[in-house]
Scaffold this active site. Structure first.
Site, PDB file in Angstrom:
ATOM      1  N   GLU A 154       0.827  -1.219   0.000  1.00 32.11           N
ATOM      2  CA  GLU A 154       0.000   0.000   0.000  1.00 32.11           C
ATOM      3  C   GLU A 154       0.855   1.261   0.000  1.00 32.11           C
ATOM      4  O   GLU A 154       0.680   2.152   0.844  1.00 32.11           O
ATOM      5  CB  GLU A 154      -0.957   0.009   1.191  1.00 32.11           C
ATOM      6  CG  GLU A 154      -2.031  -1.052   1.086  1.00 32.11           C
ATOM      7  CD  GLU A 154      -3.142  -0.906   2.118  1.00 32.11           C
ATOM      8  OE1 GLU A 154      -2.932  -0.237   3.142  1.00 32.11           O
ATOM      9  OE2 GLU A 154      -4.223  -1.463   1.888  1.00 32.11           O
ATOM     10  N   GLU A 184      -5.871  -8.269  -0.822  1.00 33.27           N
ATOM     11  CA  GLU A 184      -6.571  -8.009   0.442  1.00 33.27           C
ATOM     12  C   GLU A 184      -7.999  -7.604   0.125  1.00 33.27           C
ATOM     13  O   GLU A 184      -8.231  -6.849  -0.822  1.00 33.27           O
ATOM     14  CB  GLU A 184      -5.930  -6.856   1.236  1.00 33.27           C
ATOM     15  CG  GLU A 184      -4.590  -7.152   1.826  1.00 33.27           C
ATOM     16  CD  GLU A 184      -4.024  -6.005   2.657  1.00 33.27           C
ATOM     17  OE1 GLU A 184      -4.803  -5.211   3.222  1.00 33.27           O
ATOM     18  OE2 GLU A 184      -2.792  -5.900   2.717  1.00 33.27           O
TER      19      GLU A 184
HETATM   20  P1  P53 Z   1      -6.902  -2.447   9.538  1.00 34.13           P
HETATM   21  C1  P53 Z   1      -6.178   1.980   5.437  1.00 34.13           C
HETATM   22  C2  P53 Z   1      -7.006   1.866   4.325  1.00 34.13           C
HETATM   23  C3  P53 Z   1      -7.011   0.719   3.582  1.00 34.13           C
HETATM   24  C4  P53 Z   1      -6.169  -0.336   3.944  1.00 34.13           C
HETATM   25  O1  P53 Z   1      -6.699  -2.455   7.962  1.00 34.13           O
HETATM   26  C5  P53 Z   1      -5.346  -0.220   5.031  1.00 34.13           C
HETATM   27  C6  P53 Z   1      -5.320   0.940   5.785  1.00 34.13           C
HETATM   28  C7  P53 Z   1      -4.427   1.095   6.965  1.00 34.13           C
HETATM   29  O2  P53 Z   1      -5.001   0.559   8.091  1.00 34.13           O
HETATM   30  O3  P53 Z   1      -4.446  -1.169   5.395  1.00 34.13           O
HETATM   31  C8  P53 Z   1      -4.462  -2.471   4.851  1.00 34.13           C
HETATM   32  O4  P53 Z   1      -6.051  -3.535  10.049  1.00 34.13           O
HETATM   33  C9  P53 Z   1      -3.124  -3.097   5.180  1.00 34.13           C
HETATM   34  C10 P53 Z   1      -3.173  -4.148   6.239  1.00 34.13           C
HETATM   35  C11 P53 Z   1      -4.296  -3.814   7.200  1.00 34.13           C
HETATM   36  C12 P53 Z   1      -5.600  -3.922   6.424  1.00 34.13           C
HETATM   37  O5  P53 Z   1      -5.604  -3.063   5.308  1.00 34.13           O
HETATM   38  O6  P53 Z   1      -6.482  -1.121   9.974  1.00 34.13           O
HETATM   39  O7  P53 Z   1      -2.420  -3.551   4.058  1.00 34.13           O
HETATM   40  O8  P53 Z   1      -1.913  -4.241   6.845  1.00 34.13           O
HETATM   41  O9  P53 Z   1      -4.323  -4.613   8.328  1.00 34.13           O
HETATM   42  C13 P53 Z   1      -6.832  -3.637   7.248  1.00 34.13           C
HETATM   43  O10 P53 Z   1      -8.359  -2.716   9.753  1.00 34.13           O
END
Ligand code: P53
Length: 478
Positions: free
Chosen positions: A180, A375
């Protein structure tokens, strides 16, 4: 054309995704150095995680223990295998390989850990999909060098990537250089800047400028890594990893539409550079008019051209919406508005399955590259019943709704999609808040936000659902 009863393409990579610092724990074991993830405390949606000056006594750091995957991975991989995973996306903690980042020789114990982990996956026919820098870097590089503000860090990153490419040459095919990388578009977020670029801001400095400078060095490092990786193994597939949140105009007012376009250009220029090998002109113009004086050399430009990515990996959770503001300078901290047509998760993330089909088409039109959804998922509070069941039908609904759109994009629109790895296939520490209670998994981990709990694993209802999706290669999604 209907998608009913039709499978995904042969060889489609169904799996799950995690990141080292969010599940491994063992933060000081096996010679591991302190990483940026190790100095972030527990937060909430309202209260950002504190970034402390080193590890401070009396504070709680959720990533230190995480879910103890460092010791329990054989048991966890076995359960993934039971779900039918074809691939498993994780990251390599830079600090296990180069504890401080500026050593000349890698740490053998760290290298061995990932050898063992990847062997455990391969034993079940699960191929590791690996992110090199997933929201962490050696803390020493932050303190000593200023993180990615400093060109020297490119060299340190190359040492790290070279050690990994050489060591796992025959175990890993799919790589991603920076997780990201575009999340730092929100340069006003201290958390985003630390996780993406190892930057701790000084009062009064121009945050936007430093974001562009750090991102430039990262993009150069990524391009160099792509080149090097292909030399080490021509079969390597080395991708970008982009946080895809499509940005819509709130109305058809042309000013809204134009601003939404610029917001997209801003959030995704990182992917332009990764995939096209050059900067978009509008951004070079902005560097000029804002007098950012970004250090970009001729040699850098040649490197960017020579190291374009093989595919675009991306995360997808939500979409954004904006309204024209009278200027075209997009500021993610201030410019997002609520979309009246979509619902939000408990953490305020706007749930938008159609946006995923839109994103798949958008990437395809723009880059003509294979795509990989690395993801996707719903962070939610789960309840474990007295008989150890977790009835997470809301998660099954979220994933089904998204997979329906993915399937349309693949079967109807002809998008070239390599695979799908839902985020946090086992519950882990949330990146934004550090919480355990923001759960994504098919597997429940008995652990509370403060780290208490047995750490025992339990299958949720979604476990069996996903197992069936994989076994039927998605043919029942309609
Ligand atoms: P968490 C922000 C927006 C979109 C994805 O996020 C993001 C974030 C930062 O939090 O992160 C990604 O755990 C990232 C993972 C993360 C996951 O999304 O904050 O690549 O490491 O855990 C979900 O709910």
């Amino acid at each position: 054309m209907t998608i009913k009863d039709r499978p995904f393409p042969d060889g489609f990579l169904w799996g799950g995704a995690v990141a080292a610092h969010q599940l491994e724990g063992g933060y000081d074991q096996g010679g591991k150095g302190l990483s940026t993830a190790d100095v972030m405390t527990l937060g909430t949606n309202e209260q950002p995680r504190e970034i402390t000056d080193g590890v401070v006594g009396g504070k709680y750091y959720p990533n230190h223990q995480a879910i103890d995957f460092y010791h329990r991975y054989p048991e966890d991989i076995k359960v993934f295998a039971g779900m039918g995973f074809k691939c498993f996306r994780t990251s390599i903690a830079w600090t296990r390989i180069f504890p401080n980042g500026d050593e000349t020789e890698p740490n053998e114990e760290g290298l061995q850990f990932y050898d063992d982990l990847f062997d455990e996956c391969l034993k079940y026919g699960i191929q590791p999909v690996v992110t090199l820098a997933h929201f962490e870097m050696p803390y020493h590089l932050v303190k000593q060098y200023g993180g990615w503000r400093n060109r020297k860090v490119i060299k340190f990153y190359m040492n790290f990537s070279q050690a990994c490419f050489e060591r796992y040459r025959d175990k890993v095919t799919y790589w991603m250089t920076f997780n990201e990388i575009n999340n730092q578009t929100n340069f006003e977020s201290d958390g985003a800047m630390l996780t993406d670029s190892g930057i701790i801001h000084q009062p009064g400095e121009n945050r936007e400028k430093w974001m562009y400078q750090a991102a430039h060095y990262e993009l150069v490092a990524s391009a160099e890594a792509v080149k090097l990786g292909h030399q080490i193994n021509p079969d390597f597939q080395i991708g970008a990893m982009i946080a895809m949140c499509p940005i819509y105009p709130l109305t058809s007012n042309p000013a809204d539409v134009l601003f939404a376009q610029r917001a997209m250009q801003t959030r995704f220029y990182f992917a332009d550079v990764h995939a096209n090998g050059f900067y978009p002109q509008w951004l070079l113009n902005r560097f000029e008019t804002e007098h950012f004086n970004i250090d970009i050399t001729e040699a850098d430009l040649a490197t960017l051209k020579a190291g374009t990515v093989d595919y675009i990996g991306f995360s997808y959770y939500m979409s954004f919406t904006v309204q024209g503001t009278g200027t075209l300078a997009y500021n993610e901290e201030h410019d997002l508005v609520k979309n009246p047509y979509v619902k939000a998760s408990d953490w305020g993330w706007q749930v938008d399955p159609i946006g995923l089909r839109y994103a798949l088409n958008w990437f395809t039109d723009r880059y003509h590259l294979p795509l990989f959804i690395v993801e996707n998922g719903l962070g939610a509070v789960d309840q474990k019943t007295a008989d150890n069941q977790i009835h997470d039908d809301y998660r099954i609904d979220y994933l089904t709704d998204h997979l329906r759109q993915v399937k349309k994009a693949v079967l109807e629109d002809g998008v070239n999609l390599l695979g799908y790895t839902p985020w946090g296939c086992i519950d882990l520490v949330a990146a934004s808040t550090g919480q355990m209670s923001k759960r994504y998994g098919f597997i429940y981990v008995d652990e509370n936000d403060d780290g208490s709990g047995s750490l025992k694993r339990y299958k949720k209802d979604s476990f069996e659902w996903y197992q069936n999706v994989i076994a039927t290669n998605g043919s029942e999604i309609e």
